[in-house]
Write a protein that holds these residues in place. Sequence first.
Motif, short mmCIF file in Angstrom:
data_model
loop_
_atom_site.label_atom_id
_atom_site.label_comp_id
_atom_site.label_asym_id
_atom_site.label_seq_id
_atom_site.Cartn_x
_atom_site.Cartn_y
_atom_site.Cartn_z
N ALA A 175 0.82 -1.22 0.00
CA ALA A 175 0.00 0.00 0.00
C ALA A 175 0.85 1.27 0.00
O ALA A 175 0.52 2.24 -0.69
N GLY A 176 1.96 1.26 0.72
CA GLY A 176 2.82 2.44 0.77
C GLY A 176 3.43 2.75 -0.58
O GLY A 176 3.54 3.92 -0.98
N LEU A 177 3.83 1.72 -1.30
CA LEU A 177 4.42 1.90 -2.63
C LEU A 177 3.37 2.43 -3.60
O LEU A 177 3.63 3.37 -4.36
N LEU A 178 2.18 1.85 -3.56
CA LEU A 178 1.10 2.32 -4.42
C LEU A 178 0.75 3.77 -4.09
O LEU A 178 0.58 4.59 -5.00
N GLU A 179 0.70 4.09 -2.82
CA GLU A 179 0.38 5.46 -2.40
C GLU A 179 1.45 6.43 -2.90
O GLU A 179 1.14 7.52 -3.37
N GLU A 180 2.71 6.01 -2.84
CA GLU A 180 3.82 6.84 -3.34
C GLU A 180 3.67 7.11 -4.83
O GLU A 180 3.84 8.23 -5.30
N ARG A 181 3.32 6.07 -5.59
CA ARG A 181 3.13 6.24 -7.03
C ARG A 181 1.95 7.17 -7.32
O ARG A 181 2.06 8.10 -8.12
N GLU A 182 0.83 6.94 -6.65
CA GLU A 182 -0.37 7.73 -6.92
C GLU A 182 -0.21 9.18 -6.48
O GLU A 182 -0.81 10.08 -7.08
N LYS A 183 0.58 9.42 -5.45
CA LYS A 183 0.80 10.78 -4.95
C LYS A 183 1.65 11.61 -5.91
O LYS A 183 1.44 12.81 -6.06
N ASN A 184 2.59 10.97 -6.60
CA ASN A 184 3.57 11.69 -7.40
C ASN A 184 3.43 11.56 -8.91
O ASN A 184 4.07 12.32 -9.65
N PHE A 185 2.62 10.60 -9.37
CA PHE A 185 2.55 10.33 -10.80
C PHE A 185 1.11 10.14 -11.27
O PHE A 185 0.28 9.61 -10.54
N VAL A 186 0.88 10.54 -12.49
CA VAL A 186 -0.30 10.08 -13.21
C VAL A 186 0.18 8.82 -13.92
O VAL A 186 1.15 8.86 -14.68
N PHE A 187 -0.45 7.71 -13.62
CA PHE A 187 0.01 6.41 -14.09
C PHE A 187 -0.77 5.98 -15.32
O PHE A 187 -2.00 6.08 -15.36
N LEU A 188 -0.04 5.52 -16.33
CA LEU A 188 -0.66 5.13 -17.59
C LEU A 188 0.03 3.88 -18.13
O LEU A 188 1.24 3.86 -18.29
N LYS A 189 -0.77 2.85 -18.38
CA LYS A 189 -0.22 1.65 -19.01
C LYS A 189 -0.36 1.79 -20.53
O LYS A 189 -1.39 2.23 -21.02
N VAL A 190 0.70 1.39 -21.22
CA VAL A 190 0.72 1.42 -22.68
C VAL A 190 0.92 -0.01 -23.16
O VAL A 190 1.90 -0.67 -22.82
N ASN A 191 -0.03 -0.48 -23.92
CA ASN A 191 -0.01 -1.85 -24.41
C ASN A 191 1.04 -2.05 -25.50
O ASN A 191 1.20 -1.23 -26.41
N PHE A 192 1.76 -3.17 -25.39
CA PHE A 192 2.61 -3.67 -26.46
C PHE A 192 2.31 -5.15 -26.56
O PHE A 192 2.61 -5.92 -25.65
#
Length: 147
Positions: free
Chosen positions: A68-85
């Motif tokens: 949860a802490g890692l996810l919270e760190e990502r969500e706090k600092n980044f807009v997260f976007l998956k790009v399909n390949f």
Amino acid sequence: MKLRFVLFFLATCLLGAERAYDAKANPASDLKRAVEQARKEKKNILLEVGGEWCSWCHRLDQLFASNAGLLEEREKNFVFLKVNFSPENENKEFLAQYPKIEGYPHLIVLDSGGKMLRSQETDVLEEGKGYNLQRVSAFLREWAPKR
């Protein structure tokens, strides 16, 4: 406190379910929306390039889902976007604007305006048959926006 954790856990589960690699998605329009959001929220953008076929992509997803802490760190600092390949859609035109990708998943950090800051192979974040929590956390901290 327990209610907050339960709500965070449920949100984490929902985010994971919504963030599958989508071969039908248009990453250019998704990135345009991500830039708008990143500017408003003063965040960087984290692109994760991979596919549903990729076991290491799922391992990285699992690391975030189980920390949860890692996810919270990502969500706090980044807009997260998956790009399909994938064979269904390699997104060649979109990915051509970035350095060549040698392995998956691959992380690309952009500033809030969409300018590339870092292109990162994830093998250096691996440990054994998974990812090293401290290395992934350090990567997120290093590329978080300076506030």
